[in-house]
Design a protein around this motif. Structure first.
Motif, PDB file in Angstrom:
ATOM      1  N   ASP A 102     -31.653 -76.266  63.370  1.00 34.21           N
ATOM      2  CA  ASP A 102     -32.938 -76.220  64.072  1.00 34.21           C
ATOM      3  C   ASP A 102     -34.051 -76.753  63.180  1.00 34.21           C
ATOM      4  N   ALA A 103     -34.998 -77.452  63.777  1.00 29.84           N
ATOM      5  CA  ALA A 103     -36.205 -77.988  63.135  1.00 29.84           C
ATOM      6  C   ALA A 103     -35.924 -79.169  62.214  1.00 29.84           C
ATOM      7  N   VAL A 104     -34.702 -79.726  62.243  1.00 29.68           N
ATOM      8  CA  VAL A 104     -34.376 -80.884  61.408  1.00 29.68           C
ATOM      9  C   VAL A 104     -34.306 -82.127  62.276  1.00 29.68           C
ATOM     10  N   GLY A 105     -34.977 -83.180  61.816  1.00 28.46           N
ATOM     11  CA  GLY A 105     -34.942 -84.471  62.493  1.00 28.46           C
ATOM     12  C   GLY A 105     -34.467 -85.536  61.534  1.00 28.46           C
TER      13      GLY A 105
ATOM     14  N   VAL B 175     -38.732 -82.599  59.073  1.00 26.84           N
ATOM     15  CA  VAL B 175     -38.825 -81.205  59.509  1.00 26.84           C
ATOM     16  C   VAL B 175     -39.895 -81.114  60.588  1.00 26.84           C
ATOM     17  N   THR B 176     -39.599 -80.345  61.631  1.00 29.76           N
ATOM     18  CA  THR B 176     -40.560 -80.139  62.716  1.00 29.76           C
ATOM     19  C   THR B 176     -41.520 -79.026  62.337  1.00 29.76           C
ATOM     20  N   TYR B 177     -42.812 -79.350  62.308  1.00 29.92           N
ATOM     21  CA  TYR B 177     -43.872 -78.383  62.021  1.00 29.92           C
ATOM     22  C   TYR B 177     -43.969 -77.413  63.190  1.00 29.92           C
ATOM     23  N   PRO B 178     -44.179 -76.137  63.019  1.00 28.51           N
ATOM     24  CA  PRO B 178     -44.610 -75.414  61.830  1.00 28.51           C
ATOM     25  C   PRO B 178     -43.486 -74.745  61.048  1.00 28.51           C
ATOM     26  N   ALA B 179     -42.260 -75.215  61.169  1.00 27.14           N
ATOM     27  CA  ALA B 179     -41.155 -74.633  60.407  1.00 27.14           C
ATOM     28  C   ALA B 179     -41.437 -74.749  58.910  1.00 27.14           C
ATOM     29  N   SER B 180     -41.038 -73.743  58.176  1.00 24.17           N
ATOM     30  CA  SER B 180     -41.202 -73.751  56.727  1.00 24.17           C
ATOM     31  C   SER B 180     -40.276 -74.803  56.121  1.00 24.17           C
ATOM     32  N   VAL B 181     -40.843 -75.710  55.346  1.00 25.51           N
ATOM     33  CA  VAL B 181     -40.036 -76.754  54.710  1.00 25.51           C
ATOM     34  C   VAL B 181     -39.037 -76.113  53.743  1.00 25.51           C
TER      35      VAL B 181
ATOM     36  N   THR C 124     -36.298 -74.280  55.750  1.00 25.50           N
ATOM     37  CA  THR C 124     -35.488 -75.250  56.486  1.00 25.50           C
ATOM     38  C   THR C 124     -34.557 -76.003  55.545  1.00 25.50           C
ATOM     39  N   THR C 125     -35.046 -76.421  54.401  1.00 25.75           N
ATOM     40  CA  THR C 125     -34.185 -77.154  53.468  1.00 25.75           C
ATOM     41  C   THR C 125     -33.124 -76.241  52.861  1.00 25.75           C
ATOM     42  N   GLU C 126     -33.439 -74.983  52.618  1.00 25.58           N
ATOM     43  CA  GLU C 126     -32.421 -74.056  52.104  1.00 25.58           C
ATOM     44  C   GLU C 126     -31.341 -73.819  53.155  1.00 25.58           C
TER      45      GLU C 126
END
Length: 124
Positions: free
Chosen positions: A32-35, A74-80, A83-85
């Motif tokens: 989720d939230a990854v493009g 990353v799709t905002y407002p997800a925490s970068v 999301t990366t972890e």
């Protein structure tokens, strides 16, 4: 009917870095939230950094071990950071599961932040 030779005498399976990179790019889109990210040549983006582009991935296979590198958005407002972890853990598990290789390192580069997709709500 002849008995087949033992597995160790029949050969071995070698998975190319290109195949692992494609698996990595596909697995990254499961998060989720990854493009995706624009491809690059000599460090310059080829096109825009649209979220619907594929994730760019590289893999270095060394025997039964692999190092991964992914470029994604990353799709905002997800925490970068979160999301990366999540992406790092998912790629380590999923690529290992699908290839049987030991994923020793996952490097992630975030190329862009995207606004959330517009909702499809209608006002009557």
């Amino acid at each position: 009917m002849t008995t087949p030779a033992p597995a160790e005498d029949r050969g071995r399976l070698v998975i190319s870095g290109h195949a692992v990179a494609r698996i990595t790019a596909h697995a990254a889109r499961e998060i989720d939230a990854v493009g995706g990210a624009a491809g690059r040549v000599l460090g310059l983006a080829l096109g825009s950094e649209d979220a619907d582009r594929p994730v760019q991935a590289d893999a270095e296979v060394d025997g039964g071990r692999v190092r991964l590198a992914a470029r994604l958005s990353v799709t905002y407002p997800a925490s970068v950071a979160r999301t990366t972890e999540r992406a790092r853990a998912h790629l380590r598990d999923r690529v290992g599961e699908l290839t049987g290789l030991d994923v020793t390192r996952v490097d992630i580069t975030v190329t862009a932040l995207h606004p959330p997709a517009p909702s499809s709500r209608r006002v009557s």
